[in-house]
Design a protein around this motif. Structure first.
Motif, PDB file in Angstrom:
ATOM      1  N   PRO A 271       0.804  -1.227   0.000  1.00  0.00           N
ATOM      2  CA  PRO A 271       0.000   0.000   0.000  1.00  0.00           C
ATOM      3  C   PRO A 271       0.835   1.274   0.000  1.00  0.00           C
ATOM      4  CG  PRO A 271      -0.897  -1.591   1.550  1.00  0.00           C
ATOM      5  CD  PRO A 271       0.412  -2.153   1.081  1.00  0.00           C
ATOM      6  N   THR A 272       2.014   1.218   0.613  1.00  0.00           N
ATOM      7  CA  THR A 272       2.878   2.397   0.651  1.00  0.00           C
ATOM      8  C   THR A 272       3.335   2.806  -0.743  1.00  0.00           C
ATOM      9  OG1 THR A 272       3.683   1.539   2.764  1.00  0.00           O
ATOM     10  CG2 THR A 272       4.877   3.378   1.836  1.00  0.00           C
ATOM     11  N   ALA A 273       3.481   1.835  -1.635  1.00  0.00           N
ATOM     12  CA  ALA A 273       4.020   2.095  -2.979  1.00  0.00           C
ATOM     13  C   ALA A 273       2.902   2.368  -3.979  1.00  0.00           C
ATOM     14  CB  ALA A 273       4.863   0.912  -3.429  1.00  0.00           C
ATOM     15  N   SER A 274       2.081   3.364  -3.689  1.00  0.00           N
ATOM     16  CA  SER A 274       0.926   3.683  -4.540  1.00  0.00           C
ATOM     17  C   SER A 274       1.020   5.110  -5.053  1.00  0.00           C
ATOM     18  CB  SER A 274      -0.372   3.489  -3.745  1.00  0.00           C
ATOM     19  OG  SER A 274      -0.448   2.202  -3.183  1.00  0.00           O
ATOM     20  N   MET A 275       2.218   5.504  -5.454  1.00  0.00           N
ATOM     21  CA  MET A 275       2.462   6.903  -5.805  1.00  0.00           C
ATOM     22  C   MET A 275       3.036   7.031  -7.213  1.00  0.00           C
ATOM     23  SD  MET A 275       5.841   7.464  -3.387  1.00  0.00           S
ATOM     24  CE  MET A 275       4.986   6.806  -1.946  1.00  0.00           C
ATOM     25  N   LEU A 276       3.185   8.257  -7.666  1.00  0.00           N
ATOM     26  CA  LEU A 276       3.788   8.502  -8.971  1.00  0.00           C
ATOM     27  C   LEU A 276       5.117   7.752  -9.060  1.00  0.00           C
ATOM     28  CD1 LEU A 276       3.117  12.336  -9.271  1.00  0.00           C
ATOM     29  CD2 LEU A 276       1.941  10.526 -10.526  1.00  0.00           C
ATOM     30  N   PRO A 277       5.322   6.979 -10.126  1.00  0.00           N
ATOM     31  CA  PRO A 277       6.442   6.042 -10.155  1.00  0.00           C
ATOM     32  C   PRO A 277       7.722   6.556 -10.794  1.00  0.00           C
ATOM     33  CG  PRO A 277       5.034   5.613 -12.010  1.00  0.00           C
ATOM     34  CD  PRO A 277       4.415   6.778 -11.266  1.00  0.00           C
ATOM     35  N   ASP A 278       7.727   7.777 -11.289  1.00  0.00           N
ATOM     36  CA  ASP A 278       8.843   8.237 -12.113  1.00  0.00           C
ATOM     37  C   ASP A 278      10.205   8.066 -11.436  1.00  0.00           C
ATOM     38  OD1 ASP A 278       6.267   9.834 -12.477  1.00  0.00           O
ATOM     39  OD2 ASP A 278       7.254  10.205 -14.387  1.00  0.00           O
ATOM     40  N   ALA A 279      10.311   8.467 -10.175  1.00  0.00           N
ATOM     41  CA  ALA A 279      11.597   8.362  -9.477  1.00  0.00           C
ATOM     42  C   ALA A 279      12.000   6.906  -9.279  1.00  0.00           C
ATOM     43  CB  ALA A 279      11.523   9.076  -8.129  1.00  0.00           C
ATOM     44  N   PHE A 280      11.020   6.041  -9.017  1.00  0.00           N
ATOM     45  CA  PHE A 280      11.307   4.615  -8.846  1.00  0.00           C
ATOM     46  C   PHE A 280      11.836   4.019 -10.152  1.00  0.00           C
ATOM     47  CE2 PHE A 280       8.219   5.719  -5.667  1.00  0.00           C
ATOM     48  CZ  PHE A 280       8.523   4.942  -4.559  1.00  0.00           C
ATOM     49  N   PHE A 281      11.164   4.329 -11.248  1.00  0.00           N
ATOM     50  CA  PHE A 281      11.565   3.789 -12.542  1.00  0.00           C
ATOM     51  C   PHE A 281      12.943   4.310 -12.955  1.00  0.00           C
ATOM     52  CE2 PHE A 281       6.892   3.162 -14.043  1.00  0.00           C
ATOM     53  CZ  PHE A 281       6.789   2.056 -13.216  1.00  0.00           C
TER      54      PHE A 281
END
Length: 228
Positions: free
Chosen positions: A158-168
């Motif tokens: 649930p914590t990882a439900s945000m805009l993914p650009d930085a992760f990618f």
């Protein structure tokens, strides 16, 4: 009061104030900051005409982990039961990095190594499946930095439900989270002790965020060296 000094005064705070708490040393404040960031991300998706990545509702990130026939080594960060069961059933080569071994069942302890040994195991992994809790406790950056450039990296929870650009940009290939569709109904269910069984498909949906070049080419693109 010391653990959560803002109790009773949360209503009426601005989104900016919550986002400022993302760097707080208080884990509860950080959790509220992340929840705010997730909510704002959902609002951004609603407003976007075009995205460079795919959002898939009703899909479980664990189902998207494809165990191939070739020898491959997986490192699971956190006691992520669905993927652990899947790996055991496939007789796969893997280890579980976890702080608390009491979260694992006896047959899972065979694969356990303490999270402090991440630097020994993460660089060897062909695949990393990482709990979203690492976003909250601040350990995700180090894990991504240790990973091989070509590794498949899934961050889920649930914590990882945000805009993914930085992760990618830093190697993550797929994120799994939750998208709340009916917040008032969800709060009612949670206040009455409900769980995912009661709200998925009703007031919230499982969400997969996929980096597009992974589906198109099956390869992992280069990433930056460290999170900024």
């Amino acid at each position: 009061a010391k653990a959560m000094p803002l109790s009773g005064r949360l209503s009426g705070r601005s989104a900016r104030e919550y986002l400022d708490d993302l760097s707080s040393g208080n884990v509860l404040k950080r959790a509220l900051g992340i929840a705010t960031l997730n909510a704002l991300s959902a609002a951004c998706w609603d407003a976007m005409d075009h995205r460079e990545y795919e959002l898939e509702l009703g899909t479980d990130a664990f189902d998207e982990v494809r165990l191939g026939r070739l020898p491959e080594y997986t490192v699971v960060v956190g006691a992520l039961v669905p993927i652990i069961k899947k790996l055991i059933a496939a007789e796969a080569s893997f280890h579980i990095l976890e702080m608390d071994p009491s979260t694992l069942k006896p047959k899972e302890l065979v694969y356990y190594v303490h999270a402090d040994r991440a630097a020994e195991f993460v660089p060897q992994a062909d695949r990393l499946v990482i709990t979203g809790t690492t976003v909250l406790n601040g350990t995700l950056q180090g894990l991504l930095h240790m990973a091989r450039p070509e590794a498949e990296i899934v961050v889920t929870g649930p914590t990882a439900s945000m805009l993914p650009d930085a992760f990618f940009a830093h190697g993550t290939t797929l994120m799994g989270g939750i998208l709340v569709t009916k917040p008032d109904e969800l709060l009612d269910v949670i206040s009455e002790g409900g769980s995912g069984y009661h709200f998925f498909g009703r007031s919230a949906e499982r969400l997969v965020i996929r980096r597009p070049e992974v589906r198109e080419s099956g390869c992992v693109a280069p990433r930056a060296k460290a999170l900024s």
